[in-house]
Design a protein around this motif. Structure first.
Motif, PDB file in Angstrom:
ATOM      1  N   MET A  74       0.925  -0.988   0.023  1.00 22.17           N
ATOM      2  CA  MET A  74      -0.139   0.109  -0.116  1.00 22.17           C
ATOM      3  C   MET A  74       0.863   1.079  -0.110  1.00 22.17           C
ATOM      4  SD  MET A  74      -2.848  -1.633  -0.159  1.00 22.17           S
ATOM      5  CE  MET A  74      -4.247  -0.618   0.399  1.00 22.17           C
ATOM      6  N   GLY A  99     -11.350  -0.222  -4.881  1.00 23.61           N
ATOM      7  CA  GLY A  99     -12.033  -0.991  -4.070  1.00 23.61           C
ATOM      8  C   GLY A  99     -13.291  -1.697  -4.374  1.00 23.61           C
ATOM      9  N   ARG A 150      -5.728  -6.942  -5.703  1.00 20.17           N
ATOM     10  CA  ARG A 150      -4.793  -6.077  -5.007  1.00 20.17           C
ATOM     11  C   ARG A 150      -3.766  -7.128  -4.802  1.00 20.17           C
ATOM     12  NH1 ARG A 150      -7.196  -2.136  -0.450  1.00 20.17           N
ATOM     13  NH2 ARG A 150      -8.667  -1.019  -1.876  1.00 20.17           N
ATOM     14  N   LEU A 209      -5.151   2.969  -8.509  1.00 19.21           N
ATOM     15  CA  LEU A 209      -6.446   3.061  -7.595  1.00 19.21           C
ATOM     16  C   LEU A 209      -6.458   2.007  -6.427  1.00 19.21           C
ATOM     17  CD1 LEU A 209      -7.538   4.967  -9.414  1.00 19.21           C
ATOM     18  CD2 LEU A 209      -9.610   3.356  -9.949  1.00 19.21           C
ATOM     19  N   GLU A 210      -5.674   0.483  -6.706  1.00 21.32           N
ATOM     20  CA  GLU A 210      -5.785  -0.234  -6.132  1.00 21.32           C
ATOM     21  C   GLU A 210      -5.002  -0.193  -4.779  1.00 21.32           C
ATOM     22  OE1 GLU A 210      -5.672  -0.460  -9.203  1.00 21.32           O
ATOM     23  OE2 GLU A 210      -7.209  -1.964  -9.576  1.00 21.32           O
ATOM     24  N   THR A 211      -3.644   0.114  -4.675  1.00 20.22           N
ATOM     25  CA  THR A 211      -2.601   0.127  -3.655  1.00 20.22           C
ATOM     26  C   THR A 211      -2.389   1.709  -3.310  1.00 20.22           C
ATOM     27  OG1 THR A 211      -0.932   0.041  -5.389  1.00 20.22           O
ATOM     28  CG2 THR A 211      -1.694  -1.814  -4.070  1.00 20.22           C
ATOM     29  N   TRP A 212      -2.712   2.691  -3.982  1.00 24.26           N
ATOM     30  CA  TRP A 212      -2.533   4.053  -3.678  1.00 24.26           C
ATOM     31  C   TRP A 212      -0.989   4.137  -3.567  1.00 24.26           C
ATOM     32  CZ3 TRP A 212      -6.310   6.620   0.315  1.00 24.26           C
ATOM     33  CH2 TRP A 212      -7.659   6.685  -0.375  1.00 24.26           C
TER      34      TRP A 212
END
Lengths: 589, 219
Positions: A1, A26, A32, A96-99
Motif C-alpha cells: 500500500m 475497492g 490487489r 487505484l488499487e494500492t495508492w
C-alpha cells in the motif's frame, strides 16, 4: 500500500474534490497484489467513468493479474479539480488499487482510444512525475507503453512514449511482462522490447512494425471477472466480445481495417462467459459486443440459449446492420423495447456507395418500420456529414429520412403517439489506415452551414437532433493524421493548459489554435488538407496487414462511386489481412 | 414484507456518495442471487431506501437501509447472503423485519480534531451558554446562515475529538463540521477536523409498514 503519509494526503484532498469515488478503487472484482514483483499500471487517459467502461483494459487487467508474479493496477487521468489539488499538495499520481505512486511501477500502459485524449497523456505523465519526453527518462522510470487503435499513427505522441504496441495485446502484453521479469535495468528492458516485431520504439528510428493479430481469440475463453464500477460509469453492464474484426469495408472506418480478419467466438463460450460474468458482477444487463454483432453467425443461437436460462435479462446487441433481421433480433432479445440505434451513415444511395455502406433505401425504411412494429419508442439514426464529394442532396436526404421515419412512427403509434426519432449527425474525420486516409476534411465553415441547415430543418414534434462540436472534430482531424511536429504542438497546448479536450466544458480552442500557429501550422490546414497518393504518410512504417495498394484501390473505387463486397460472402477482395497466420474464422464454417 | 439492515461504511468506501451506496447494495443483492422488488407504476424502481443521507467522506458505524426482497427471505438469510457479496468497507451489522418506514430523528457523530489542550472544553462550555451559534453554509445555490445550536446537543469531549448529537428535523439539520466551526468561532482557537464518523442513527416512532403502493428509491 502507499505510505501512511501519502494515504493521509490523498484522503485529505478527496474530501474537497468532486466525485471522490473516481480515485478510491475497492470495487468488486478489483485485484490487489502488493507483493507482485512486476507491477503494471494500466491507464485510460480520461476520467474514471469513461475509462472503467473500456472493455479492452478490463481484459488486459485480468490477464496480467492471472500471472503469479505480476500485478496490474488501474489509473485514470485525475479530473482538473483533483489534478490541481494533487499539484498543490505534491501528491504523485497513484494507482487505484494500492495508492502507490505510478512512477514506482515497472510499466505504465496507456490505451489510446481517441486523439482528444492526447493532452491527457501528457497530463498523466506529468502528474506521475515521469519526464514527458522519453529521452529525458532515467533508470527507475517506468517503461511508457502506448497501445490501442489510435496508436496506429504513433507519430503525434512518439517523443513521449518508449514503445508503441501495434495491434491486439492479449498475447503480446504477456510477452512484455516476461521481458520485465527477465530484465531489471531500463536499457536492458528496452533492448529486449525492441526485438518484438509488434513494438515500435521511436527512439530507435522509424523501423517497420507489424500489427499483432490475436490468433487465439476464437479458442481462448472470454474473460469472466470484470471490475464492477461505481455508479458513475458510462457503461455498467456485463459484456462478452462475440467477434473481432469486420470485413464490411466501410471506407471511413478505422476499426474495419485495423481489426481484420474476422474471428468469431464459439457460442458455447459466449453463453458461459456471459452467465458467469453476470453472476460475479451483479449486472442485470449483458452486452454482446463486436464491430457488427448482427453479423456474428452464432448470434441467434447465443440469444436463444442465454434467454432460455435468464429470460428476464436485458440483452443489448450494439452495432447492428440496418435491416429487418437485426431489428427483429434485438426485439426478441429484450422484454422491454426502449431505444434502438440504426446507422445508415449516409442518406443517399450515391453516398452509401462512396463510403461502401452496402444498404439500400428500402432496407432502411423497412428496418425503421420493423422497429416501430416491435414496439420501440425511440429510434436513433446515425449519419455523418462532410463526407467526400458530399452535395446538398446528401444533407437534404438526412432531413427527408428523418421525416420519413416520423411518418412511419405515426402510422404505427398515431400522430400524437409517444415516440422519438433521434437523428445524430457527426462530422466525418479521415483516419489513418483507411481508404479515406488521403481525403481532406470538410472546412469548418461548410460543416457549420450544414449543421445550421439540419437544425432548422429537423425541427418539430417527435424529432430530435444532436450534432458534434465542429471545433473538436477539426482538432481530432488535425491530430489524427499528424506527424512528429504535431507532438510539439500537443506539448505546447498542454503546457498552456489543454486537458480533457473531449469534454466540451474543458476544451479550449484558443489554446490549440495558438499552439498550432506557434509551430507554423493551423488546425484547419492540417485537417482539411487532402494527401497526395504518392506522398509519404507518417504511419507508412506501421504494417496493419491490409496493404496500401488495397486502400488506394478502395479510395479510387469510392471516387467511381462503386461499393466493394464483403469477403465473407462475396469472395476475397485481396486486402492482404489473411496473408498472415490468421484468416477469417467464422463459427458457422 | 421489508427487511431493515444496519450496516457500517468504513475506509475508502466512505467516499462513496449516497447514490453510489444504493447502487453498490443493489449489485450486491444481485450477486447474492436475491432480487430486490420493483415498485408499481410507469417507471418501476427498486424498493430500497437509505435513511438520512450520509455526507461523502463521512464514515459510519450505523447506516440504515430498508429493502423489499422478492420471495421474502428471512432477515438473517438476507444479511448472511449479502455479507459475502459486499465490497470492502461495507459491512452488515444486523438485520430484522422492518417495523415500518424509519423516521430518523437524530444522528450521533464522532469528530476527530486537531486542537490545543483545553480548547474543546472551553468551546463546549461556551456553546452551552451561547444559545445561538450561527455558521455560514455555502452551496452552489448561495450562502446562508445556520444556527448550529438549534440542532446540536449532548456534545462531549472524547479521545481525539468530540461527539455530538445532531437533530434531523423537517426544517433541516446541522453538519458535524459546522459544529466544529461553531466551536472555533466561539473560542477563537483553531479546531481542525481530521475525520468524522457517524456512530448512531436514532429512529423515532415508525410509520407502520405496508406492502401497498410504490416506494421511490431514496436517492
Amino acid at each position: 500500500m502507499g505510505t501512511p503519509l501519502l494515504e493521509a494526503k490523498i484522503e485529505s484532498v478527496l474530501a474537497e474534490v468532486q466525485r471522490p469515488s473516481r480515485y478510491i478503487g475497492g470495487e468488486v472484482n478489483e485485484v490487489r497484489k502488493p507483493d507482485a514483483t512486476v507491477r503494471v499500471a494500466l491507464c485510460y487517459p480520461d476520467a474514471y467513468e469513461i475509462g472503467i467502461s473500456n472493455q479492452a483494459l478490463q481484459i488486459l487487467y485480468a490477464l496480467i493479474n492471472d500471472r503469479s508474479e505480476a500485478s496490474a493496477e488501474r489509473v485514470y487521468t485525475p479530473f482538473p479539480d483533483m489534478a490541481d489539488a494533487m499539484r498543490r499538495d505534491e501528491i504523485p499520481l497513484f494507482t487505484l488499487e494500492t495508492w502507490r505512486p505510478v512512477r514506482e511501477c515497472d510499466l505504465l500502459g496507456l490505451t489510446l482510444q481517441a486523439e482528444l485524449t492526447y493532452s491527457n497523456v501528457l497530463e498523466t505523465l506529468d502528474l506521475a512525475g515521469i519526464p514527458l519526453r522519453a529521452v529525458d527518462r532515467v533508470e527507475g522510470d517506468p517503461i511508457v507503453l502506448a497501445g490501442g487503435p489510435s496508436a496506429s499513427n504513433p507519430e503525434p505522441l512518439a517523443p513521449f512514449v518508449d514503445a508503441f504496441f501495434m495491434g491486439e495485446a492479449e498475447e503480446g502484453l504477456l510477452a512484455i511482462v516476461d521481458v520485465l521479469s527477465a530484465h531489471a535495468g531500463r536499457a536492458e528492458r528496452l533492448e529486449a522490447l525492441a526485438a518484438l516485431p509488434y513494438l515500435y520504439l521511436p527512439a530507435r528510428g522509424r523501423r517497420p512494425v507489424e500489427r499483432l493479430v490475436y490468433a487465439s481469440f476464437d479458442v481462448a475463453t472470454a474473460p469472466r471477472r470484470t471490475v464492477v464500477p461505481y455508479a458513475s460509469a458510462i457503461f455498467a453492464r456485463a459484456s462478452v466480445e462475440v467477434m473481432r474484426g469486420c470485413t464490411r469495408g466501410c471506407r471511413f472506418c478505422h476499426a474495419g481495417t485495423w481489426y481484420r480478419p474476422v474471428r468469431e467466438r464459439p457460442v458455447e463460450d459466449v453463453v458461459k462467459a456471459g452467465l458467469e460474468q453476470l453472476g460475479c458482477t451483479g449486472y442485470d444487463e449483458l452486452s454482446l459486443t463486436s464491430l457488427a454483432t448482427s453479423d456474428y453467425s452464432g448470434i441467434e443461437r447465443a440469444i436463444s440459449e442465454i434467454k432460455a436460462i435468464r429470460p428476464e435479462l436485458h440483452l443489448s446487441l450494439p452495432s447492428n446492420r440496418v435491416d429487418t433481421g437485426p431489428v427483429a433480433m434485438n426485439a426478441a432479445a429484450n422484454s422491454r423495447q426502449g431505444s434502438i440505434t440504426l446507422a445508415p451513415e449516409a442518406a443517399t444511395q450515391r453516398m452509401r456507395d462512396i463510403i461502401c455502406k452496402t444498404i439500400t433505401d428500402e432496407m432502411i425504411t423497412t428496418a425503421i418500420e420493423a422497429a416501430f412494429v416491435a414496439g420501440y419508442t425511440s429510434i436513433k439514426l446515425y449519419f455523418m456529414i462532410g463526407l467526400p464529394s458530399e452535395t446538398f442532396a446528401e444533407i437534404q436526404g438526412i432531413v427527408d429520412l428523418a421525416f420519413r421515419a416520423r411518418e412511419i412512427g405515426r402510422a404505427h403509434a398515431g400522430a400524437n403517439g409517444r415516440f422519438t426519432v433521434h437523428v445524430s449527425a457527426s462530422s466525418f474525420v479521415p483516419k489513418p489506415h483507411t481508404p479515406f486516409q488521403w481525403e481532406g476534411m470538410a472546412s469548418p465553415e461548410q460543416l457549420k452551414i450544414k449543421q445550421s441547415y439540419l437544425r432548422r430543418a429537423i425541427n418539430g414534434r417527435q424529432l430530435r437532433l444532436s450534432l458534434h462540436d465542429v471545433r473538436t472534430s477539426m482538432l481530432e482531424g488535425a491530430i489524427g493524421r499528424g506527424d512528429v511536429v504535431t507532438a510539439d504542438v500537443i506539448e505546447t497546448a498542454w503546457r498552456a493548459g489543454a486537458r480533457f479536450d473531449a469534454w466540451t466544458e474543458h476544451h479550449d480552442e484558443y489554446l490549440w489554435r495558438t499552439a498550432f500557429e506557434q509551430h507554423g501550422r493551423s488546425i484547419v490546414g492540417e485537417a482539411t488538407r487532402e494527401r497526395d497518393a504518392l506522398e509519404p504518410l507518417p504511419w507508412d512504417h506501421v504494417r496493419s496487414g491490409v496493404t496500401k495498394e488495397f486502400l488506394l484501390d478502395e479510395w479510387w473505387a469510392s471516387q467511381a462511386e462503386r461499393a466493394t463486397g464483403d469477403c465473407r460472402w462475396d469472395g476475397c477482395t485481396d486486402c492482404g489481412a489473411c496473408e498472415g497466420p490468421v484468416r477469417n474464422r467464422l463459427v458457422a464454417s | 414484507m421489508k427487511t431493515e439492515l444496519r450496516f457500517a461504511v468504513a475506509g475508502r468506501a466512505r467516499f462513496l456518495s449516497h447514490l453510489e451506496c444504493v447502487d453498490v447494495l443493489l449489485a450486491a443483492f444481485r450477486r447474492a442471487g436475491m432480487t430486490v422488488a420493483l415498485s408499481e407504476g410507469m417507471r418501476p424502481k427498486p424498493v430500497i431506501s437509505l435513511a438520512a443521507a450520509r455526507a461523502v467522506g463521512v464514515a459510519s458505524e450505523d447506516e440504515l437501509a430498508t429493502v423489499r426482497v422478492v420471495g421474502d427471505p428471512a432477515p438473517e438469510v438476507v444479511a448472511d447472503r449479502l455479507k459475502a457479496t459486499l465490497p470492502n468497507g461495507i459491512e452488515i451489522r444486523s438485520s430484522r423485519l422492518s417495523p415500518g418506514t424509519p423516521r430518523v430523528v437524530s444522528a450521533r457523530y464522532r469528530v476527530l480534531v486537531d486542537a490545543a489542550p483545553g480548547v474543546l472544553d472551553a468551546g463546549i462550555a461556551a456553546f452551552s451558554a451561547a444559545g445561538c451559534a450561527p455558521v455560514e453554509r455555502r452551496s452552489p445555490k448561495g450562502t446562508k446562515l445556520v444556527d448550529v445550536a438549534q440542532y446540536a446537543s449532548a456534545i462531549e469531549v472524547v479521545d481525539g475529538g468530540f461527539e455530538v448529537e445532531v437533530a434531523i428535523v423537517q426544517e433541516g439539520t446541522a453538519r458535524p463540521e459546522e459544529v466544529a466551526r461553531a466551536l472555533t468561532a466561539l473560542t477563537g482557537a483553531e479546531i481542525t477536523v481530521r475525520g468524522i464518523t457517524r456512530t448512531a442513527l436514532r429512529v423515532g416512532q415508525q410509520v407502520a409498514a405496508t406492502d401497498e403502493g410504490p416506494e421511490e428509491r431514496d436517492t
